[in-house]
Design an enzyme around this catalytic site. Structure first.
Site, PDB file in Angstrom:
ATOM      1  N   CYS A 129     -17.294 -39.200 -58.866  1.00  0.00           N
ATOM      2  CA  CYS A 129     -17.321 -39.050 -59.997  1.00  0.00           C
ATOM      3  C   CYS A 129     -18.790 -37.304 -60.661  1.00  0.00           C
ATOM      4  O   CYS A 129     -18.495 -36.861 -61.462  1.00  0.00           O
ATOM      5  CB  CYS A 129     -18.988 -40.014 -60.989  1.00  0.00           C
ATOM      6  SG  CYS A 129     -16.938 -41.294 -60.110  1.00  0.00           S
ATOM      7  N   ASN A 179     -21.421 -47.556 -54.268  1.00  0.00           N
ATOM      8  CA  ASN A 179     -20.497 -46.633 -54.314  1.00  0.00           C
ATOM      9  C   ASN A 179     -20.586 -45.543 -53.126  1.00  0.00           C
ATOM     10  O   ASN A 179     -19.054 -45.454 -52.412  1.00  0.00           O
ATOM     11  CB  ASN A 179     -19.563 -46.794 -55.271  1.00  0.00           C
ATOM     12  CG  ASN A 179     -20.348 -44.843 -55.950  1.00  0.00           C
ATOM     13  OD1 ASN A 179     -21.707 -45.080 -56.099  1.00  0.00           O
ATOM     14  ND2 ASN A 179     -19.748 -44.123 -56.212  1.00  0.00           N
TER      15      ASN A 179
HETATM   16  N1  PMP Z   1     -19.740 -47.891 -61.412  1.00  0.00           N
HETATM   17  C1  PMP Z   1     -19.459 -47.686 -60.018  1.00  0.00           C
HETATM   18  C2  PMP Z   1     -20.335 -48.237 -59.650  1.00  0.00           C
HETATM   19  C3  PMP Z   1     -18.754 -46.613 -60.210  1.00  0.00           C
HETATM   20  O1  PMP Z   1     -18.310 -46.636 -58.380  1.00  0.00           O
HETATM   21  C4  PMP Z   1     -17.431 -45.912 -60.724  1.00  0.00           C
HETATM   22  C5  PMP Z   1     -16.454 -45.529 -59.872  1.00  0.00           C
HETATM   23  N2  PMP Z   1     -16.661 -44.698 -58.994  1.00  0.00           N
HETATM   24  C6  PMP Z   1     -17.943 -45.831 -62.040  1.00  0.00           C
HETATM   25  C7  PMP Z   1     -18.755 -47.265 -62.298  1.00  0.00           C
HETATM   26  C8  PMP Z   1     -16.911 -45.656 -62.687  1.00  0.00           C
HETATM   27  O2  PMP Z   1     -15.662 -46.228 -63.186  1.00  0.00           O
HETATM   28  P1  PMP Z   1     -14.194 -45.196 -64.073  1.00  0.00           P
HETATM   29  O3  PMP Z   1     -14.494 -44.173 -63.715  1.00  0.00           O
HETATM   30  O4  PMP Z   1     -13.584 -45.993 -63.624  1.00  0.00           O
HETATM   31  O5  PMP Z   1     -14.792 -45.484 -65.819  1.00  0.00           O
END
Ligand code: PMP
Length: 384
Positions: A326, A153
């Protein structure tokens, strides 16, 4: 918002208008717990079952029962890694991930390590592609679960999942793939790609936040992470988020239908953005130049700092990211950018643009000009 250009779809996506239309069709009186057997309960059950079929179809899962719904990608990753490792620990106490997985994969693996598992991280090359020879060495017969994402990401790089699956399966292990950013953008097929467990996020498909899914290949044994009732085969106890699940299903259906055309459209905008921004002095693309997600453009600029770029671009009406939402509040250099070989100061100067269906090619000149102006202004005042 008027005049704004939103380029942070990896952090949050607007709900697809088709999903919003679908949501409006739910009667205001809609209520029903899928665990009940009267008419309202059966309607709720049917809504969840319909969503299961649509999600299964998106990822080529033959049996809709192989899909369980969760609260999002983080929860799916936790169940996939902890649940699989703990349930199968008699076979071995080893887990492997790539070095550039999302924090919601890395942390469950680290947690297992604190509890007696051996955890190995596999390095990536300067484009973020996993080192397959290192993977061969890391995955041993005692490795219960290996987790490698379809695509990253922060740098957009797509991983060679079929090669990864072959290596993992040759050694008798299970492969978990976090397809949060890839599903609905590039073809993901659990059968063809040899995937045993697969994570999906509702929002990244154009559905609402707070809902996700985990594919578990029939026969793979997983134990619950959260314990309670018997919902979702006991793997995700608690009353189902019926409305969110139904909307995620519709988002998956639309994503499958629109993917070929929409990905082509986004790729054109992405390439134009990459051309424009890498024309700025000391601006570089991060991630793979070709094997990258169609909506993803990521850069680094020498001698400036990502947070300042983000704030300056915001003032010019443009929302961009500087790494993963995150982990961005930690102010630590991104583990992804360090893993592709950047020095700490280089890793701090990153800017990530992730496109969505409202973006268009005519926005590109404004974004490139804003980036050029921002970089020039910040370099003029930098102490670096
Ligand atoms: N895995 C990946 C590869 C992500 O890009 C993300 C969110 N950016 C997540 C997990 C976590 O997603 P969530 O916050 O919806 O739990």
């Amino acid at each position: 918002m008027d005049g704004r250009i939103y380029l942070d779809h990896a952090a949050a996506m607007p709900v697809h208008p088709g999903v919003a239309r679908f949501a409006r069709q739910f009667p205001e009186s809609f209520a029903g717990n899928p665990s009940t057997i009267y008419r309202e309960g059966l309607a709720a059950q049917a809504a969840v079952a319909g969503a299961r079929e649509k999600v299964a179809a998106l990822i080529g899962a033959e049996d809709p029962a192989s899909i369980i719904f969760t609260s999002g990608a983080t929860e799916s990753n936790n169940i996939a890694i902890r649940g699989t490792a703990l349930r199968n620990q008699k076979l071995g106490k080893r887990v492997v991930t790539s070095a550039i997985e999302h924090i919601s994969v890395l942390n469950p693996a680290r947690d297992l390590q604190k509890n007696g598992f051996v955890y190995t991280q596999v390095p990536v090359d300067r484009f973020g592609v996993i080192d397959l020879d290192a993977l061969k060495a890391a995955v041993t017969p005692g490795t219960v679960v290996t987790s490698v994402h379809s695509a990253n990401n922060e740098i957009g790089t797509i991983e060679p999942i079929r090669d990864v699956a072959e290596i993992v399966h040759d050694r008798g292990g299970l492969l978990h793939v976090d397809a949060t950013d890839a599903a609905g953008r590039i073809p993901v097929d659990v059968g063809r790609d040899g995937i045993d467990l697969l994570t999906l996020s509702g929002n990244q498909l154009g559905g609402p936040d707070g809902v996700g899914a985990l594919y578990i290949r029939p026969g793979v044994r997983v134990q619950p992470v959260l314990v309670g009732g018997g919902q979702e085969r006991g793997l995700r106890p608690g009353t189902e988020n019926v409305f969110g699940i139904a909307c995620m299903g519709e988002a998956a259906r639309i994503a499958k239908e629109e993917m070929p055309e929409e990905s082509r459209r986004l790729r054109t905008i992405r390439d134009s953005l990459i051309d424009g921004i890498t024309g700025i002095e000391e601006a570089y693309l991060t991630g793979h130049p070709a094997e990258r997600l169609p909506h993803h453009a990521s850069f680094r600029f020498s001698r400036i700092e990502g947070e300042s770029i983000q704030l300056a671009m915001d003032m010019l009406g443009i929302a961009v990211a500087t790494g993963s939402a995150c982990t961005s509040r930690t102010l630590e250099a991104s583990h992804v950018l360090l893993a592709i070989g950047l020095a700490h100061d280089e890793a701090h100067g990153s800017m990530v643009a992730t496109l969505g269906r409202r973006n268009s090619l005519d926005e590109v000149p404004r974004v490139v000009n804003a980036a050029r102006e921002t970089v020039k202004r910040l370099r003029a005042i930098t102490p670096l």
